[in-house]
Design an enzyme around this catalytic site. Structure first.
Site, PDB file in Angstrom:
ATOM      1  N   HIS A 135      -4.801   1.394   7.489  1.00 25.81           N
ATOM      2  CA  HIS A 135      -3.406   2.544   7.790  1.00 25.81           C
ATOM      3  C   HIS A 135      -2.964   3.080   6.779  1.00 25.81           C
ATOM      4  O   HIS A 135      -2.761   4.642   7.313  1.00 25.81           O
ATOM      5  CB  HIS A 135      -2.333   1.097   7.161  1.00 25.81           C
ATOM      6  CG  HIS A 135      -0.700   1.444   7.397  1.00 25.81           C
ATOM      7  ND1 HIS A 135      -0.194   1.524   8.453  1.00 25.81           N
ATOM      8  CD2 HIS A 135      -0.280   2.273   6.506  1.00 25.81           C
ATOM      9  CE1 HIS A 135       1.104   1.421   7.994  1.00 25.81           C
ATOM     10  NE2 HIS A 135       0.871   1.896   7.306  1.00 25.81           N
ATOM     11  N   GLU A 136      -3.571   3.268   5.567  1.00 26.22           N
ATOM     12  CA  GLU A 136      -3.749   4.133   4.233  1.00 26.22           C
ATOM     13  C   GLU A 136      -4.162   5.223   4.433  1.00 26.22           C
ATOM     14  O   GLU A 136      -3.819   6.859   4.358  1.00 26.22           O
ATOM     15  CB  GLU A 136      -3.507   3.845   2.908  1.00 26.22           C
ATOM     16  CG  GLU A 136      -2.396   2.537   3.189  1.00 26.22           C
ATOM     17  CD  GLU A 136      -1.110   2.404   2.738  1.00 26.22           C
ATOM     18  OE1 GLU A 136      -0.765   3.828   2.919  1.00 26.22           O
ATOM     19  OE2 GLU A 136      -0.391   1.589   3.517  1.00 26.22           O
ATOM     20  N   GLY A 186       0.835  -1.361   0.021  1.00 30.23           N
ATOM     21  CA  GLY A 186      -0.137  -0.344  -0.123  1.00 30.23           C
ATOM     22  C   GLY A 186       1.095   1.404   0.127  1.00 30.23           C
ATOM     23  O   GLY A 186       2.108   1.261   0.466  1.00 30.23           O
ATOM     24  N   HIS A 230      -2.887   7.710   6.726  1.00 29.58           N
ATOM     25  CA  HIS A 230      -1.993   8.292   6.789  1.00 29.58           C
ATOM     26  C   HIS A 230      -2.082   9.481   5.551  1.00 29.58           C
ATOM     27  O   HIS A 230      -1.787  10.851   5.971  1.00 29.58           O
ATOM     28  CB  HIS A 230      -0.962   7.861   5.897  1.00 29.58           C
ATOM     29  CG  HIS A 230       0.335   7.336   5.326  1.00 29.58           C
ATOM     30  ND1 HIS A 230       1.459   7.317   6.562  1.00 29.58           N
ATOM     31  CD2 HIS A 230       0.202   5.358   5.534  1.00 29.58           C
ATOM     32  CE1 HIS A 230       2.110   6.636   6.366  1.00 29.58           C
ATOM     33  NE2 HIS A 230       1.639   4.767   5.925  1.00 29.58           N
ATOM     34  N   CYS A 287       5.316   0.023   7.469  1.00 30.43           N
ATOM     35  CA  CYS A 287       5.715   0.916   6.867  1.00 30.43           C
ATOM     36  C   CYS A 287       6.457   1.339   6.040  1.00 30.43           C
ATOM     37  O   CYS A 287       7.152   1.418   6.388  1.00 30.43           O
ATOM     38  CB  CYS A 287       5.023   1.750   7.824  1.00 30.43           C
ATOM     39  SG  CYS A 287       4.739   3.943   6.603  1.00 30.43           S
ATOM     40  N   LEU A 288       6.345   1.605   4.958  1.00 34.75           N
ATOM     41  CA  LEU A 288       7.194   2.233   3.979  1.00 34.75           C
ATOM     42  C   LEU A 288       7.951   3.614   4.659  1.00 34.75           C
ATOM     43  O   LEU A 288       8.866   3.568   4.556  1.00 34.75           O
ATOM     44  CB  LEU A 288       7.106   1.996   2.517  1.00 34.75           C
ATOM     45  CG  LEU A 288       6.404   1.094   1.680  1.00 34.75           C
ATOM     46  CD1 LEU A 288       6.003   1.098  -0.215  1.00 34.75           C
ATOM     47  CD2 LEU A 288       7.560   0.167   1.939  1.00 34.75           C
ATOM     48  N   GLN A 293       2.581   9.967   1.406  1.00 33.93           N
ATOM     49  CA  GLN A 293       3.835   9.444   1.715  1.00 33.93           C
ATOM     50  C   GLN A 293       5.218  10.301   1.030  1.00 33.93           C
ATOM     51  O   GLN A 293       6.168   9.691   0.908  1.00 33.93           O
ATOM     52  CB  GLN A 293       3.492   8.282   1.863  1.00 33.93           C
ATOM     53  CG  GLN A 293       3.561   7.482   2.994  1.00 33.93           C
ATOM     54  CD  GLN A 293       3.374   5.757   3.278  1.00 33.93           C
ATOM     55  OE1 GLN A 293       2.148   5.386   2.348  1.00 33.93           O
ATOM     56  NE2 GLN A 293       3.976   5.245   3.069  1.00 33.93           N
TER      57      GLN A 293
HETATM   58  O1  K1U Z   1       4.331   2.213   4.075  1.00 36.26           O
HETATM   59  C1  K1U Z   1       2.746   2.022   4.052  1.00 36.26           C
HETATM   60  O2  K1U Z   1       1.848   2.769   4.106  1.00 36.26           O
HETATM   61  C2  K1U Z   1       2.614   0.331   3.163  1.00 36.26           C
HETATM   62  C3  K1U Z   1       2.210  -0.787   3.949  1.00 36.26           C
HETATM   63  C4  K1U Z   1       0.977  -1.244   3.773  1.00 36.26           C
HETATM   64  C5  K1U Z   1       0.930  -2.022   5.214  1.00 36.26           C
HETATM   65  C6  K1U Z   1       0.894  -3.314   5.407  1.00 36.26           C
HETATM   66  C7  K1U Z   1       0.539  -3.739   6.537  1.00 36.26           C
HETATM   67  C8  K1U Z   1       0.120  -3.446   7.371  1.00 36.26           C
HETATM   68  C9  K1U Z   1      -0.651  -2.533   7.226  1.00 36.26           C
HETATM   69  C10 K1U Z   1       0.366  -1.752   6.269  1.00 36.26           C
HETATM   70  C11 K1U Z   1       3.725  -1.583   3.777  1.00 36.26           C
HETATM   71  O3  K1U Z   1       3.564  -2.183   1.645  1.00 36.26           O
HETATM   72  S1  K1U Z   1       4.965  -2.452   4.345  1.00 36.26           S
HETATM   73  C12 K1U Z   1       5.399  -3.179   3.234  1.00 36.26           C
HETATM   74  C13 K1U Z   1       4.744  -4.868   3.563  1.00 36.26           C
HETATM   75  O4  K1U Z   1       4.211  -5.245   4.393  1.00 36.26           O
HETATM   76  C14 K1U Z   1       5.561  -6.046   2.463  1.00 36.26           C
HETATM   77  C15 K1U Z   1       6.654  -5.869   1.722  1.00 36.26           C
HETATM   78  C16 K1U Z   1       6.664  -6.781   0.915  1.00 36.26           C
HETATM   79  C17 K1U Z   1       5.703  -7.841   0.147  1.00 36.26           C
HETATM   80  C18 K1U Z   1       4.714  -7.971   1.244  1.00 36.26           C
HETATM   81  C19 K1U Z   1       4.597  -7.414   2.031  1.00 36.26           C
HETATM   82 ZN    ZN Z   2       2.515   3.071   6.468  1.00 39.59          ZN
END
Ligand code: K1U
Ligand code: ZN
Length: 167
Positions: A133-134, A46, A137, A91-92, A51
């Site tokens: 979560h998004e 996501g 943000h 979260c990225l 972000q």
């Molecule tokens: O930064 C963000 O908002 C994105 C975040 C979304 C999220 C993930 C898990 C729970 C709630 C919200 C991410 O994408 S973190 C990275 C991630 O989950 C992932 C990375 C590589 C492969 C699979 C998953």
């Molecule tokens: Zn995030």
């Protein structure tokens, strides 16, 4: 298309509130494409416009195993929620940190799609958590804001150290 830099916690720009999109024009369509490319490259499931320092209420999500089911939410609104979920979230903008956050387990969300068409979606599990979560943000909230002050301070220190090591 372009890869966009992702703001890193504790950047204060992550705490700004995004504005509703009034027209899905060429600039918004290009931003959505760039956000999707940035999310896939990260990699993540996501990304919210906040972000990437774009203050529009836009979210992209793809939690499919095949990475080919992009969902776009413009001006999303949650109109129903139920249950309790405590998925471990990432979260990225806060790389390397995973924490459980209390969220609804099932939600109904209304939004516009990438073509500006209204739709309603019922989501549960990881998709529901990711949407919440998004959307946080977009309201200037990062998942670590749910944690204790002490944990927040430790995470902010860790992020600063990581950045110094990378610089
Ligand atoms: O930064 C963000 O908002 C994105 C975040 C979304 C999220 C993930 C898990 C729970 C709630 C919200 C991410 O994408 S973190 C990275 C991630 O989950 C992932 C990375 C590589 C492969 C699979 C998953
Ligand atoms: Zn995030």
């Amino acid at each position: 298309m372009a890869l966009l830099p992702i703001l890193q916690y504790p950047d204060s720009r992550l705490h700004r509130v995004a504005l509703p999109v009034t027209a899905v024009d060429e600039a918004i369509s290009l931003l959505i494409k760039d956000m999707a490319e940035t999310m896939y490259a990260a990699p993540g499931i996501g990304l919210a416009a906040t972000q990437v320092d774009a203050l529009w209420r836009i979210v992209v999500i793809d939690n499919s195993a095949t990475h080919d089911q992009l969902r776009v939410f413009i001006n999303p609104e949650i109109v129903a929620r139920s249950g309790v979920s405590d998925f471990e979230e990432g979260c990225l903008s806060v790389p390397g940190i995973y924490e459980k956050v209390p969220r609804a387990d099932r939600i109904t969300v209304r939004a516009l799609d990438a073509q500006g068409q209204h739709f309603e979606l019922e989501a549960d599990g990881l998709l529901a958590v990711c949407i919440q979560h998004e959307m946080d943000h977009l309201d200037g909230k990062v998942f670590v804001d749910y944690l204790s002050r002490l944990k927040q301070q430790r995470i902010a220190e860790k992020m600063k150290k990581q950045r110094r090591r990378g610089a």
